[in-house]
Motif scaffolding. Structure first.
Motif: not given
Length: 76
Positions: A1-13, A41-47, A51-57
């Motif tokens: 299973m893979k997760a892709r995390v997209h990270i951007t600066l918040k508006n106003g920053v 973008v951060i790509e994670l190879d996961l077991a 859960s998505e909650a774990t990736v959010n954590d």
């Protein structure tokens, strides 16, 4: 299973790297670019079964600086 995390600066920053990209595009003749927001973008190879909650954590605790950055998670 893979997760892709997209990270951007918040508006106003302020995004000096995005502004440098916008300026460079103009210098290269690409007209009409009014703004650029740069991110990562951060790509994670996961077991399987992670859960998505774990990736959010993971994002909240390490991957994103939630004071100035927003993130979204995509599981595949």
């Amino acid at each position: 299973m893979k997760a892709r995390v997209h990270i951007t600066l918040k508006n106003g920053v302020l995004d000096p790297q995005g502004e440098a990209i916008r300026h460079a595009l103009g210098t290269l003749g690409f007209e009409g670019v009014d703004g650029v927001r740069q991110g990562k973008v951060i790509e994670l190879d996961l077991a399987d079964g992670t859960s998505e909650a774990t990736v959010n954590d993971m994002c909240e605790k390490l991957l994103a600086n939630t004071v100035i950055e927003s993130y979204s998670v995509e599981l595949t």
